[in-house]
Write a protein that holds these residues in place. Structure first.
Motif: not given
Length: 352
Positions: A288-291, A295-305, A319-330
């Protein structure tokens, strides 16, 4: 995660799984297997410049375990294979890759061997760019054989064992060049479950044999390309493929298991099956191109704990991010590190 000789340990050290987008002056953006735009010495220099930029951007974005972003290779599997003898890239056949899509691939025409190192010089260059721990990715044996037509061995298992020996040679030299963590990419582990059990994990362990560096096996559902997203749409409301392989990996000698999580249908409780291993958890969606927000990242990690101890959790990308734009990946890298920092603060507060 520590560097050799260092006593500093980062809680929830962040990492990327594999590729980052390449600069537009080096290769066509957002394209897999993109041909190089440079040649000769200019290409060598361009690859090094791109690798240097990838390191700098990872540092700016707060990534703790630094990789090359695969800036010096066109593809995570074939770039390694093209340096081996016994494989003819002019003699091509169309085969079904991972029972998912057709691709024109090179052919094994004789005994495979590695006459010289493939990535070691690049790894040395990466080591010179940073004092952070560095990680290098190699294709796993099963994924290598699934990206070739075999007209010589005529046995997936025999060819996999040959590749495992070759990979072990390369991995040992990467370790000697200063690589701290060596990752083996095995998306084929999500497809060929009988082979994984019969010889796949054993071949993977052969590839990692004798290493002092930490070892990772990365098993994902693929790049965010149409063939993979179409396949995911057929998998139903729960993706339980890891249920087949995780018990085998929990008993293996591999140190870290890397898996896809965020925006997937993988039940988090499957992580319990690798209890005791380090878990490199995909908290960034590469399809997805949506960054993501921190808080979303923290939720994913928190649930895994619930299923992995904090000192064994490595926040990462799916996975790898080669198909994304540099702006989105960064932007996604920044979100990953910011989300991990939220959770570090929570854990530190809870411990005081």
């Amino acid at each position: 995660m520590t560097r050799a000789g260092s006593s500093t340990v980062t809680l929830l050290p962040t990492a990327i799984v594999g590729s980052l987008p390449k600069p537009s002056w080096l290769a066509e953006p957002e394209t897999l297997w993109s041909p190089w735009k440079l040649q000769g010495d200019a290409l060598i220099e361009g690859k090094q410049d791109a690798l240097r930029i990838a390191v700098q951007e990872q540092g700016r974005r707060g990534i703790d375990i630094v990789s090359d972003g695969e800036q010096s290779r066109q593809h995570f599997v074939t770039t390694f294979i093209e340096h081996l003898t016994g494989v003819d890239f002019d003699q091509r056949e169309t085969i079904r890759i991972r029972d998912r899509y057709d691709a024109s691939v090179p052919t094994v025409v004789g005994a495979v061997s590695r006459e010289k190192s493939v990535f070691v010089e690049d790894a040395r260059f990466l080591r010179q760019q940073t004092d952070q721990p560095i990680k290098w990715a190699l294709p796993g044996p099963m994924t290598m054989i699934d990206t070739l037509s075999d007209r010589h061995y005529r046995s997936r298992e025999k060819l996999a064992w040959e590749f495992a020996t070759i990979l072990n040679q390369e991995a040992r030299e990467l370790e000697a060049a200063g690589v701290d963590i060596i990752q083996f990419d095995e998306p084929a582990f999500n497809v060929f479950f009988d082979e994984v059990q019969d010889w796949g994990v054993a071949a993977l362990e052969r590839a990692a044999e004798g290493l002092r560096a930490e070892t990772v096996v990365h098993i994902c559902y693929g790049y965010g390309i149409k063939a993979n997203t179409d396949w995911k749409a057929t998998l139903g409301s729960e993706w339980r493929q890891y249920e087949k392989t995780f018990p085998l990996l929990q008993r293996s000698s591999i140190d870290i298991v890397s898996l896809e999580s965020h925006h997937s249908h993988v039940p988090l409780e499957l992580i319990e099956l690798i209890r005791g291993k380090k878990v490199m958890l995909g908290a960034i969606d590469v399809a997805s191109d949506e960054i993501e927000t921190p808080e979303e990242v923290a939720d994913t990690l928190r649930n895994a704990l619930q299923f992995v101890d904090a000192d064994k959790l490595v926040p990462s990308t799916n996975c790898g991010m080669a198909p994304l734009s540099r702006e989105v990946a960064l932007g996604k890298l920044s979100a990953l590190s910011a989300g991990a920092e939220i959770l570090r603060t929570e854990i530190a507060t809870a411990r005081t």
